[in-house]
Structure formats: structure tokens, C-alpha cells
Design an enzyme around this catalytic site. Structure first.
Site, short mmCIF file in Angstrom:
data_model
loop_
_atom_site.label_atom_id
_atom_site.label_comp_id
_atom_site.label_asym_id
_atom_site.label_seq_id
_atom_site.Cartn_x
_atom_site.Cartn_y
_atom_site.Cartn_z
N GLY A 68 88.98 -17.75 60.39
CA GLY A 68 90.23 -17.00 61.26
C GLY A 68 91.25 -16.59 60.18
O GLY A 68 91.70 -15.40 60.30
N ASP A 69 91.46 -17.41 59.14
CA ASP A 69 92.37 -17.26 57.94
C ASP A 69 91.91 -15.91 57.28
O ASP A 69 92.65 -15.04 57.05
CB ASP A 69 92.45 -18.25 57.24
CG ASP A 69 93.30 -19.49 57.91
OD1 ASP A 69 94.43 -19.34 58.01
OD2 ASP A 69 92.56 -20.59 58.00
N THR A 70 90.50 -16.03 57.00
CA THR A 70 90.02 -14.88 56.11
C THR A 70 89.92 -13.40 57.04
O THR A 70 90.27 -12.34 56.38
CB THR A 70 88.53 -15.24 55.63
OG1 THR A 70 88.30 -16.41 55.27
CG2 THR A 70 88.05 -14.19 54.88
N ALA A 84 93.51 -12.02 56.59
CA ALA A 84 93.74 -11.64 55.35
C ALA A 84 93.10 -10.32 55.18
O ALA A 84 93.48 -9.44 54.63
CB ALA A 84 92.98 -12.54 54.38
#
Length: 403
Positions: A174-176, A179
Site C-alpha cells: 500500500g505504501d509503495t 509512493a
């Protein structure tokens, strides 16, 4: 690290201030830095970015993950809770092209650094804001991490085996994803700034929206048919055959879902009857009989070692692959031929293998120019570039505004 022979990056001359921490914001900064941008990372004095101590640590007590996430960056240790620290941050941002932050919404505003205030200093500023739920909406002020974004975005409901607890994919996807969407936004905004009078803008990325954006036909299928897609293990629902199949010594993934590929696959496994069955000539017919097809494939594969299965399917031009571990990746000649495994020397002199740069620009390729910095390693140099003299820098150290 010798950088004298490196081709100038596509983003050389771009100055980025990174105020985020952990994964989402810093991954966007890493991506821009890999392609030549100058990235100045602002960290809190003392412990710095918590990622420095996440997962496995080297002999110096630093995370090896940090060595990847913070390469091609400079570090300034700056206390943003102090007014003088906030003033230094504004001076840095005034001369930057991009500001990256992934704090909870309202944090920068509380420091007197809303976009409106910063744009008065730097009208061309592009500000990437990554948060759990975005800068607006009823959930704006709730805390949100990548795992929560994966759940709200619909991904977690589809991961795992049917009827069992949802599982994560093993990384902070999810973070990637947030980003990468943020990086796309930055590059799009840079182009807009270039052709439309030099004005900057805000890029508002919510973790759950980045996940939702890659959920393919999830919502349209519900809208059109009331269908709620469920977890399906290793299979790809509605596409057949595409699954993981047991071999004598493990599993292989086989994607035999193209019409002509399916015929070649059936010929390879000795099931010409299925390959020539007119009812299975198209995907819809195969989906209706997917259990039968999967059973036929595994009846063939389970008697053979993975290497033999891959050799036979490769000869038949059927897409198939082994499930790689870290060891498999490190030992694979294709990874090395494509320079996707590179050796980096850390600030402490240790040698470590790290992922290469993606995507590959053939004219202005990305590169690993500098290793991840020690906390505050570039503080004095960055302050000097702002015009502060030795006495002023010393006074800031004494007040613990910088470190």
C-alpha cells in the site's frame, strides 16, 4: 563510490526536500533520487527516520532496508518543533522544486507551512502529500498506515485462501503504490509547471486510493452485476488456466490462458483432447471447466521436478515460472544481466547487494550515486549552502535546533 563515469540523470538539477518518514514518502524520494534529483531529507535529531532501525540491522546497528530506501539522499537533522527549525525548513523549501511529506493532515499547517504559505515563498513549488485518507473527506484526520489502505482499498479481501483469514502480500504494498502514484503526480506537475507559466500545485495521494486504483474490474463488476469478488488463493478468477501447480519439489505458476497458449499447454501435458475441445477454445468455456483443467495440469506437473516442467513449458512457449525466494533472485543470471542486482558500499564501508533502478531509461539511466547517509551527515553543509556562517551554525547546534 566512484560516480565520475555516471551519465547525468534525467532529473539532474531538480531539488527535492523530503520531510516524510518510513515508507511512502521516502520511497517517492528514492525514486526521484535514483534518476538524478538532489534529495535533501529532513530528519528529527536523535533517532532520525524510524526506518533506520527497522528489520535486520548491520554491524553498525543500521537497517539494511535503510541502505536501499535512502540512497542518493542527503540528511539534515532538524527539529521542526522549534521555530528556528521551521524557519530553516522554509528557507530550504523556498529554493526547492518539490516538497514530499507524509505526515498526518494538518501537521505542516500547525508548523506554519501550509501550501498557501509556502507558495508565497516559492510559487513554483510542487508539494506531494501522502496520507492515509487524503487531505479532505470525513476520514481525513484518522491515522492510516499502508496495511489499513490495503484493507480499505479492497486488496486484503482478495488475498489468501477462500474462507480463511485475509493475509498481506508480505511487503508494504500500500505504501509503495502510494509512493509510485505520488511520483507520477510529481512528474506530471513538473511538466504542467514547465508549459503553463511556472506555477506549482499540490498532489494529494491517499493510501487507500492508490490501492483502489489498481483493483482492476472490482467495482465495475459490482456496479454492473452485483458481483462481489472473493479471495481465490493462487488462481486468477475469471481467467483460465492461470494458477500455481504442485510439482515433485515445489510449485510453479503457469499462465496458459491465451487461446493458442492453452492448446500448446494441453499438447505438452498430453491432453490433446482438452486442447482440441471446441468448448474450451475460448476463455469463457475454460472458466466454466477450470477445476477440470487445473486437475489435468497438476496431474502432469506433480510427477516432475520444477526444472523439467519449466524446460518443457519454455520449449512450448507457455508462460511459466518458479516461485522465487531471495536466494533464487540473488543466484539468477537474468537479474544480474539486467543490472537489477547492484553492489553498494555503505557509509561504514560494508558491501551489500541492493536492487537496481526501475524503470530503465536507456538515454539517461538511473544510478546509485551515493550510499544512504548517516543521520545529520549533511546538516552543516546544507546550512552553509543556505548562507549561514560557522558561528550561526554553531549556535543552532547549541540550541539543539540541528544535529
Amino acid at each position: 563510490m566512484d560516480t565520475s563515469q555516471l551519465t547525468p540523470g534525467a532529473l539532474q538539477g531538480l531539488r527535492v526536500i523530503e520531510m516524510g518518514q518510513l515508507i511512502a514518502g521516502p520511497f517517492a524520494g528514492k525514486t526521484l533520487g535514483d534518476f538524478g534529483a538532489e534529495v535533501i531529507k529532513i530528519e528529527p535529531p536523535g533517532v532520525g527516520d524510524p526506518l533506520r532501525s527497522w528489520r535486520l540491522l548491520d554491524e553498525g546497528g543500521t537497517s539494511v532496508w535503510w541502505q536501499v530506501q535512502s540512497r542518493n539522499k542527503r540528511s539534515i537533522a532538524l527539529d521542526l518543533r522549534q521555530a528556528e527549525g521551521q524557519d530553516i525548513a522554509r528557507r530550504l523549501i523556498a529554493g526547492a522544486d518539490v516538497l514530499i511529506e507524509n505526515f498526518r493532515p494538518g501537521t505542516l499547517e500547525g508548523w506554519g507551512m501550509s501550501y498557501e504559505e509556502l507558495a508565497q515563498l516559492n510559487p513554483g513549488l510542487i508539494m506531494l502529500r501522502i496520507s492515509g485518507y487524503g487531505q479532505t473527506g470525513p476520514y481525513r484526520d484518522l491515522p492510516g498506515f499502508g496495511a489499513i489502505g490495503e484493507a480499505m482499498g479492497g486488496l486484503r479481501h482478495l488475498t489468501g485462501e477462500p474462507g480463511r483469514v485475509p493475509v498481506r502480500c508480505g511487503i508494504s504494498i500500500g505504501d509503495t503504490l502510494a509512493a509510485l502514484h505520488g511520483t507520477i503526480g510529481v512528474l506530471t506537475a513538473l511538466y504542467h509547471r514547465k508549459v503553463n507559466g511556472g506555477r506549482g500545485q499540490v498532489i494529494d495521494v491517499a493510501l487507500h486510493e492508490a490501492v483502489f486504483n489498481v483493483m482492476e474490474s472490482l467495482l465495475p463488476e459490482y456496479s454492473a452485476f452485483g458481483a462481489v469478488r472473493e479471495a481465490a488463493g493462487s488462481a486468477l478468477p475469471g481467467i483460465a488456466p492461470s494458477n500455481a501447480y504442485r510439482c515433485a519439489d515445489g510449485y510453479v505458476l503457469i499462465a496458459g490462458n491465451g487461446d493458442s497458449i492453452f492448446k500448446r499447454l494441453m499438447s505438452t501435458i498430453g491432453r490433446e483432447d482438452l486442447g482440441k475441445d471446441p468448448a474450451l477454445a475460448g476463455n469463457a468455456g475454460r472458466v466454466a471447466r477450470v477445476a477440470e483443467i487445473d486437475a489435468a495440469i497438476e496431474a502432469w506437473s506433480q510427477a516432475l521436478p520444477i526444472a523439467t516442467v519449466l524446460e518443457l513449458l519454455g520449449a512450448a512457449k507457455v508462460p511459466a515460472g518458479k516461485v522465487y525466494t531471495a536466494r533464487d533472485i540473488a543466484e539468477d543470471p537474468h537479474y544480474r544481466a539486467r543490472e537489477m542486482i547492484q553492489t553498494q558500499t555503505t557509509r561504514d564501508g560494508a558491501s551489500i547487494e541492493v536492487p537496481g533502478v526501475v524503470p530503465k531509461l536507456l538515454g539517461t539511466p538511473g544510478s546509485l550515486r551515493t550510499p544512504a547517509p548517516r543521520l545529520g551527515e549533511d546538516t552543516d553543509a546544507v546550512l552553509a549552502e543556505l548562507g549561514l556562517d560557522a558561528a550561526q551554525i554553531g549556535a543552532l547546534h547549541e540550541k539543539q535546533v540541528v544535529a
